[in-house]
Design an enzyme around this catalytic site. Structure first.
Site, PDB file in Angstrom:
ATOM      1  CE1 TYR A  56      46.264  10.246  40.393  1.00 34.46           C
ATOM      2  CE2 TYR A  56      47.517   9.614  42.326  1.00 34.46           C
ATOM      3  CZ  TYR A  56      47.395   9.701  40.955  1.00 34.46           C
ATOM      4  OH  TYR A  56      48.409   9.245  40.159  1.00 34.46           O
ATOM      5  CD  GLU A  58      43.063   8.906  37.406  1.00 33.30           C
ATOM      6  OE1 GLU A  58      42.073   8.190  37.203  1.00 33.30           O
ATOM      7  OE2 GLU A  58      44.226   8.483  37.308  1.00 33.30           O
ATOM      8  CG  ASP A 202      53.202  26.451  21.399  1.00 30.50           C
ATOM      9  OD1 ASP A 202      53.138  27.066  22.479  1.00 30.50           O
ATOM     10  OD2 ASP A 202      53.948  25.468  21.208  1.00 30.50           O
ATOM     11  CB  THR A 228      54.526  27.076  29.120  1.00 28.05           C
ATOM     12  OG1 THR A 228      54.990  28.323  28.598  1.00 28.05           O
ATOM     13  CG2 THR A 228      55.047  25.941  28.272  1.00 28.05           C
ATOM     14  CE  LYS A 231      58.497  27.979  27.863  1.00 31.44           C
ATOM     15  NZ  LYS A 231      58.459  27.345  26.532  1.00 31.44           N
ATOM     16  NE  ARG A 237      59.669  23.934  34.490  1.00 27.09           N
ATOM     17  CZ  ARG A 237      60.487  24.790  33.892  1.00 27.09           C
ATOM     18  NH1 ARG A 237      61.067  25.741  34.578  1.00 27.09           N
ATOM     19  NH2 ARG A 237      60.749  24.695  32.608  1.00 27.09           N
TER      20      ARG A 237
HETATM   21  C1  PLP Z   1      58.439  26.072  26.107  1.00 27.64           C
HETATM   22  C2  PLP Z   1      57.630  25.711  24.931  1.00 27.64           C
HETATM   23  C3  PLP Z   1      56.930  24.500  24.853  1.00 27.64           C
HETATM   24  C4  PLP Z   1      57.114  23.353  25.812  1.00 27.64           C
HETATM   25  O1  PLP Z   1      57.001  23.585  27.126  1.00 27.64           O
HETATM   26  P1  PLP Z   1      57.625  22.553  28.194  1.00 27.64           P
HETATM   27  O2  PLP Z   1      56.914  23.008  29.418  1.00 27.64           O
HETATM   28  O3  PLP Z   1      59.093  22.812  28.197  1.00 27.64           O
HETATM   29  O4  PLP Z   1      57.262  21.177  27.785  1.00 27.64           O
HETATM   30  C5  PLP Z   1      56.107  24.282  23.760  1.00 27.64           C
HETATM   31  N1  PLP Z   1      56.000  25.195  22.789  1.00 27.64           N
HETATM   32  C6  PLP Z   1      56.674  26.356  22.815  1.00 27.64           C
HETATM   33  C7  PLP Z   1      56.506  27.325  21.701  1.00 27.64           C
HETATM   34  C8  PLP Z   1      57.533  26.645  23.873  1.00 27.64           C
HETATM   35  O5  PLP Z   1      58.214  27.788  23.869  1.00 27.64           O
END
Ligand code: PLP
Length: 421
Positions: A56, A58, A202, A228, A231, A237
């Protein structure tokens, strides 16, 4: 077999171990084209499966609420410094559990309930967390949306500006889940400045392309960058929020204690490893190969009469309207999966059909590029897709089985990180 091997899991819980082995083989035998997925390295898998899981932490490095942070402080600092160096930002928070909570943290940092923001809606290529009515972001805040052009399939920057001037948003989101074209970060930044809004980029889908120089960077244009890590960036993840020093405190406070408790140290370690990998010259080549493969696939699919939204792609992602092929997105995705080609059904902009049964499919080239496929394989991939979609219309299971065998045969020659024969 899964790599690293799973002898202890197999002894302790053979049922679960068999399911994991099954998934490893499935990932090995399939042409994985879900645009948000990839294969992480065995090094990342190892980092995520360590005793860091037990700890942990925090707080933030140097300011924790629990003792025993001699190593976890260094691990998180390493991840932060690598993120800052790779993307060229002044601040990075690597604790958010995934992309959705990262975005929620940004709302918490800059918005009050009921405040207005501007984004691309989900059905046009945005994300749930960009204000979908079923998302907390749509229930607690007031989303306004810009759109892509009906004829161009591209984000209409004039409309973004007009809408921003009309609704005066506190925040503007750019980036999404089904945008096959380059995001014009400078243009978004100019609009955000004009209306006094915070610009959030994003980059969840394109972070790896940006890190590898295959897509322009939002750094210097966006106030805040969320991504994220799993990807195109090819990490575990998780997620990161990056920003200039000015917004560092607001973001860190929103993540902890605003939304979360203890960070997932094993994931932080995996992120650190992935960021190190993404800083290597081989990753630059990888990012450019993803785009080259996507463009080659787009060309081959166009030649076969597929209707690509915006006509093609600039990045890793293709969005296809199947209306002209006489099949809906969902049955097509199911038949393609049976043929060893894994992707997802997806709405296309102005889709007359519903999200649970839309007109299109979405696919990406990040994972198959990790396997080592190149432009030369893309005409074959397009041919298989065409044959499978035609088989869907005719209910031709023999063709579907033939393609699945051919896909498996091809992939036999392309090793998968995380699996050995
Ligand atoms: C995949 C994605 C997210 C969210 O990611 P999670 O890990 O699935 O919660 C947010 N914004 C965009 C543009 C994404 O492609």
């Amino acid at each position: 077999m899964h790599e690293p091997k799973l002898p202890h899991l197999t002894a302790a819980d053979p049922t679960l171990a068999a399911l994991v082995e099954g998934e490893a083989k499935r990932q090995h035998d399939k042409l994985r084209m879900i645009a948000s997925e990839n294969y992480v390295s065995t090094a990342v898998l190892e980092a995520c499966g360590t005793v860091l899981n037990n700890k942990y932490s925090e707080g933030y490095p140097g300011k924790r609420y629990y003792e025993g942070q001699q190593f976890c402080d260094q691990i998180e600092t390493l991840a932060i410094e690598r993120a800052k160096a790779l993307f060229g930002t002044e601040h990075a928070n690597v604790q958010t559990y995934s992309g959705s909570p990262a975005n929620l943290a940004v709302y918490l940092a800059f918005m009050q309930p009921g405040d207005t923001f501007l984004s691309l809606e989900l059905a046009q290529g945005g994300h749930l967390t960009h204000g979908s009515p079923v998302s907390a972001t749509g229930k607690w805040f007031r989303p306004e949306h810009y759109t892509v052009g009906r004829d161009t399939g591209r984000i209409d920057m004039d409309l973004v500006r007009d809408t921003a001037l009309a609704v005066r948003p506190k925040m503007i989101f750019c980036g999404g889940t089904a945008i096959p074209r380059t995001i014009d970060f400078p243009a978004f930044a100019a609009i955000a400045r004009e209306v006094g809004a915070i610009l959030v980029a994003d980059i969840a889908h394109i972070a790896g392309l940006i890190a590898g120089g295959a897509h322009p960077s939002p750094v210097g244009h966006a106030d805040v960058i969320t991504t994220t890590t799993h990807k195109t960036l090819r990490g575990p993840r998780g997620a990161m929020i990056m920003a200039s020093a000015e917004h560092a405190t607001a973001i860190d406070k929103a993540v902890f204690p605003g939304l979360q408790g203890g960070p997932h140290n094993h994931t932080t370690a995996g992120i650190a490893v992935a960021l190190h990998e993404a800083a290597q010259p081989t990753f630059t080549a990888y990012a450019h190969q993803i785009v080259a493969n996507a463009k080659a696939l787009a060309t081959a699919l166009n030649e076969r009469g597929f209707d690509l939204v915006s006509g093609g792609t600039d990045n890793h992602l293709l969005l296809i309207d199947l209306t002209g092929k006489g099949v809906e997105g969902k049955p097509a995705a199911k038949v393609l999966d049976a043929a060893g080609i894994e992707l997802n059904f997806n709405t296309v902009p102005y889709d007359p059909r519903k999200p649970w049964s839309p007109s299109g499919i979405r696919l990406g080239t990040a994972a198959l590029t990790t396997r080592g496929l190149t432009e030369q394989h893309m005409p074959q991939v397009a041919a298989w897709m065409d044959d499978a979609v035609t088989a869907a219309v005719k209910d031709d299971t023999a063709t579907v089985e033939r393609i699945a065998c051919q896909v498996r045969d091809l992939l036999q020659g392309f090793p998968m990180p995380g699996y050995t024969d």
